[in-house]
Design a protein around this motif. Structure first.
Motif, PDB file in Angstrom:
ATOM      1  N   ASP A 310       0.722  -1.157  -0.025  1.00 20.16           N
ATOM      2  CA  ASP A 310       0.025   0.257   0.037  1.00 20.16           C
ATOM      3  C   ASP A 310       0.700   1.278   0.061  1.00 20.16           C
ATOM      4  O   ASP A 310       1.647   1.444   0.888  1.00 20.16           O
ATOM      5  N   ASP A 311       0.674   2.124  -0.879  1.00 16.33           N
ATOM      6  CA  ASP A 311       1.205   3.536  -1.008  1.00 16.33           C
ATOM      7  C   ASP A 311       2.718   3.297  -1.288  1.00 16.33           C
ATOM      8  O   ASP A 311       3.449   4.415  -1.060  1.00 16.33           O
ATOM      9  N   GLY A 312       3.235   1.999  -1.471  1.00 14.39           N
ATOM     10  CA  GLY A 312       4.691   1.965  -1.511  1.00 14.39           C
ATOM     11  C   GLY A 312       5.379   2.063  -0.347  1.00 14.39           C
ATOM     12  O   GLY A 312       6.792   2.351  -0.107  1.00 14.39           O
ATOM     13  N   ASP A 313       4.680   2.198   0.776  1.00 12.82           N
ATOM     14  CA  ASP A 313       5.394   2.434   2.271  1.00 12.82           C
ATOM     15  C   ASP A 313       5.828   1.062   2.794  1.00 12.82           C
ATOM     16  O   ASP A 313       5.197   0.192   3.054  1.00 12.82           O
ATOM     17  N   PHE A 314       7.227   1.277   3.259  1.00 13.83           N
ATOM     18  CA  PHE A 314       7.887  -0.058   3.562  1.00 13.83           C
ATOM     19  C   PHE A 314       8.777   0.224   4.961  1.00 13.83           C
ATOM     20  O   PHE A 314       9.744   1.222   4.891  1.00 13.83           O
ATOM     21  N   LEU A 315       8.440  -0.254   6.028  1.00 14.84           N
ATOM     22  CA  LEU A 315       9.102   0.137   7.371  1.00 14.84           C
ATOM     23  C   LEU A 315      10.268  -0.807   7.530  1.00 14.84           C
ATOM     24  O   LEU A 315       9.949  -2.133   7.949  1.00 14.84           O
ATOM     25  N   GLU A 316      11.544  -0.726   6.938  1.00 12.56           N
ATOM     26  CA  GLU A 316      12.566  -1.796   7.350  1.00 12.56           C
ATOM     27  C   GLU A 316      12.900  -1.802   8.522  1.00 12.56           C
ATOM     28  O   GLU A 316      12.980  -0.921   9.282  1.00 12.56           O
ATOM     29  N   VAL A 317      13.166  -3.322   8.964  1.00 13.37           N
ATOM     30  CA  VAL A 317      13.824  -3.650  10.257  1.00 13.37           C
ATOM     31  C   VAL A 317      15.237  -3.916  10.100  1.00 13.37           C
ATOM     32  O   VAL A 317      15.538  -4.763   9.062  1.00 13.37           O
ATOM     33  N   GLN A 318      16.265  -3.496  10.872  1.00 13.64           N
ATOM     34  CA  GLN A 318      17.601  -3.648  10.689  1.00 13.64           C
ATOM     35  C   GLN A 318      18.223  -3.666   9.445  1.00 13.64           C
ATOM     36  O   GLN A 318      18.781  -4.400   8.698  1.00 13.64           O
ATOM     37  N   ALA A 319      17.896  -2.668   9.059  1.00 12.88           N
ATOM     38  CA  ALA A 319      18.258  -1.903   7.564  1.00 12.88           C
ATOM     39  C   ALA A 319      19.955  -1.960   7.435  1.00 12.88           C
ATOM     40  O   ALA A 319      20.489  -2.199   6.463  1.00 12.88           O
ATOM     41  N   GLY A 320      20.465  -1.732   8.505  1.00 18.35           N
ATOM     42  CA  GLY A 320      22.130  -1.405   8.583  1.00 18.35           C
ATOM     43  C   GLY A 320      22.572  -2.910   8.598  1.00 18.35           C
ATOM     44  O   GLY A 320      23.985  -2.835   8.779  1.00 18.35           O
ATOM     45  N   ARG A 321      22.208  -4.302   8.744  1.00 18.10           N
ATOM     46  CA  ARG A 321      22.570  -5.324   8.945  1.00 18.10           C
ATOM     47  C   ARG A 321      22.272  -6.278   7.869  1.00 18.10           C
ATOM     48  O   ARG A 321      20.944  -6.429   7.656  1.00 18.10           O
ATOM     49  N   ALA A 322      23.103  -7.383   7.341  1.00 18.32           N
ATOM     50  CA  ALA A 322      22.868  -7.980   6.360  1.00 18.32           C
ATOM     51  C   ALA A 322      21.934  -7.662   5.329  1.00 18.32           C
ATOM     52  O   ALA A 322      20.838  -7.958   5.265  1.00 18.32           O
ATOM     53  N   ALA A 323      22.454  -6.669   4.635  1.00 20.65           N
ATOM     54  CA  ALA A 323      21.596  -5.809   3.482  1.00 20.65           C
ATOM     55  C   ALA A 323      21.254  -7.027   2.258  1.00 20.65           C
ATOM     56  O   ALA A 323      20.446  -6.652   1.517  1.00 20.65           O
ATOM     57  N   ASN A 324      21.898  -8.302   2.647  1.00 19.70           N
ATOM     58  CA  ASN A 324      21.677  -9.297   1.410  1.00 19.70           C
ATOM     59  C   ASN A 324      20.171  -9.680   1.729  1.00 19.70           C
ATOM     60  O   ASN A 324      19.652 -10.665   1.123  1.00 19.70           O
ATOM     61  N   MET A 325      19.541  -9.263   2.881  1.00 21.00           N
ATOM     62  CA  MET A 325      18.213 -10.105   3.653  1.00 21.00           C
ATOM     63  C   MET A 325      17.351  -8.647   3.823  1.00 21.00           C
ATOM     64  O   MET A 325      17.776  -8.083   4.656  1.00 21.00           O
TER      65      MET A 325
END
Length: 525
Positions: A310-325
């Motif tokens: 919805d609305d292109g909104d994504f609340l990322e969790v742990q964005a600074g760790r293991a960026a391959n996931m």
């Protein structure tokens, strides 16, 4: 009746009310206005101001505001600040009831004493009994030395309740300053930890102990926000400042149910009728061309996520760790969902130890609160290396299998490109209990890709061709094309029922939405 100073006598109703106002005013600044000024001079908020920033205006109800230490050891016999160094209570955040406590670093360095512990235990018990989310704001040292075992005992009581609350109510720890000793464990036992870059610290020992043994490193270098994001994985969000940290806590709460028996908050959303693809948007149609023709080329998985939520909104969790996931929260038709996805831009999307740990922890948290999980797959396999083997990547990979395998929450998986080897199984496959499995026509589901498989399958044929002086490169290309036709495509899995449908990428939003509507009624004993 008036006293000599002109105030109403304490023996009258007016005097009793006046005394209550005086005591409550003292609770607002337990060690005086000067201490508050010092906090402001440092560019920080006080414990109460942080509570005010978190809760809806005027909604916070404080508990045990007038509590005082009963210890008479050392200076505590003469120094008993009102509130004993922690603000506890409940109120609403975006209209939803939430319990919280905020440690006051101006009172004995924010250390935990017996009464501090009693206050926190009471608010934890209240959160558990009433099924309310818990937010803890930490800024202080560990157990209060003057109170000895009494401090330690109540830390144990707090830990026991945090464990009891795990999976029952969401728990968010916002670390806004120094955190050492028992405070660290109080945060680590919770579901999400938020820290501020350059300000927050989480250290097992006291800063003095760390300085003695730190080999010249600062406490930030050993226990700052970036360390706990990138290296230990303890932190889930690194904020720019206190306001950013508290805003992220509110955004997390907006995606989480009040408890494990409640539904996640929903936002108004118009459900469109018709079959998948009936209402294509320009951003939906863009998905039909997002996967490169060359397997060696990459793309940004985030661009797929933002096109179907919805609305292109994504609340990322742990964005600074293991960026391959990639892990985080979004909404589909107004309902909160969790997203787990490989990111081909980093390590080609391969799963390493950190990525497996990150995803497994996130999946188990979402499962505890029955938040649907949407998995997007583009994975070449588990990352093979000596370092990964010695770091225990097998154990971490097993955690990922376990997390998906035990999850009872609704699950939808979409294979967008590669799904090779055991990583195919690990990323929410039908075999680990996913409810609806979809694949794009670009999906490649097999043990390995053609480039790696053909030399092993046809090594003798290729060697003979080389001996005869034939064009080995052309033969290899021919064999790879045959392998891709016979093995590496989504239709083999679809024929076996391992994939429920092969869909046009532009239908992804509708297919996931319709699947989640169905799974709202999912019941697992």
């Amino acid at each position: 009746m008036l006293m000599s100073n002109g105030a109403p006598s304490i023996h009258t109703t007016a005097g009793k009310l006046n005394e209550l106002r005086r005591r409550m005013a003292e609770a607002q600044a337990p060690v005086g206005a000067e201490a508050i000024e010092k906090v402001h001079e440092a560019g920080l908020m006080t414990a109460r101001e942080r509570i005010v920033a978190l809760f809806d205006e005027g909604s916070f109800v404080e508990t045990d505001a007038l509590a005082k230490s009963r210890s008479n050891s050392y200076d505590l016999a003469f120094f008993k600040p009102v509130g004993d160094g922690v603000v506890t209570g409940y109120g609403t955040v975006d209209g939803r009831s939430v319990c919280a406590f905020s440690v006051d670093s101006t009172v004995l360095g924010g250390s935990f004493g017996e009464v501090t512990g009693e206050k926190i235990v009471k608010i934890l018990d209240l959160a558990i009994k009433t099924g309310r989310p818990l937010v803890t704001i930490i800024d202080g040292r560990g157990a209060r030395l003057q109170e000895g075992v009494n401090s330690l005992a109540f830390y144990g009581e707090i830990f026991q309740r945090l464990v009891k609350a795990s999976g029952l109510i969401p728990q968010i720890s916002v670390v806004l300053g120094q955190s050492s000793g028992g405070n660290v464990f109080a945060s680590a036992l919770q579901d999400f930890v938020i820290m501020v870059r350059g300000q927050s610290e989480m250290l097992f020992g006291t800063p003095e102990m760390i300085a003695e043994r730190g080999e010249g490193k600062s406490t930030q270098e050993m226990g700052g926000a970036d360390v706990h994001m990138e290296k230990t994985g303890l932190c889930h969000y690194v904020a720019d400042d206190e306001a950013d940290a508290l805003t992220y806590a509110k955004e997390l709460l907006a995606h989480l149910p009040s408890n494990n028996r409640a539904e996640s908050p929903k936002q108004p959303w118009v459900k469109l009728p018709g079959a998948p693809g009936s209402h294509p948007r320009p951003e939906d149609l863009e998905l039909d061309a997002i996967i490169p023709d060359s397997d060696a080329a990459t793309y940004d998985m985030m661009k797929i996520i933002t096109r179907f939520v919805d609305d292109g909104d994504f609340l990322e969790v742990q964005a600074g760790r293991a960026a391959n996931m990639l892990t985080g929260f979004a909404r589909i038709e107004g309902r909160s969902v969790a997203v787990v996805a490989n990111q081909p831009q980093v390590l080609a999307g391969a799963i390493d130890k950190a990525a497996a740990d990150k995803a497994a922890r996130f999946i188990r948290t979402c499962d505890a609160f029955n938040i649907p999980i949407v998995t997007l797959v583009d994975v070449p396999g588990f990352l093979p290396s000596l370092e990964e083997e010695q770091a225990g990547s097998v154990r971490s990979a097993a955690k990922l299998f376990y997390a998906y395998g035990e999850a009872a929450t609704p699950r939808v998986t979409v294979v967008v490109r590669r799904a090779f080897g055991e990583a195919y199984n690990a990323m929410g496959s039908k075999h680990l209990g996913a409810d609806i499995n979809l694949a794009w026509p670009t999906a490649q589901i097999a043990i390995d890709d053609a480039a790696n498989s053909v030399p092993r399958l046809h090594h003798q044929q290729l060697a003979e061709a080389a001996d005869k002086g034939e064009d080995v490169e052309a033969l290899t290309a021919k064999l790879q094309a045959e392998y891709e036709t016979q093995v590496v495509n989504p239709y083999i899995a679809a024929e076996r029922g391992f994939v429920d449908s092969v869909i046009p990428p532009s239908h992804t939003r509708d297919e996931i939405a319709i699947a989640l509507r169905l799974l709202e009624r999912k019941m697992v004993p």
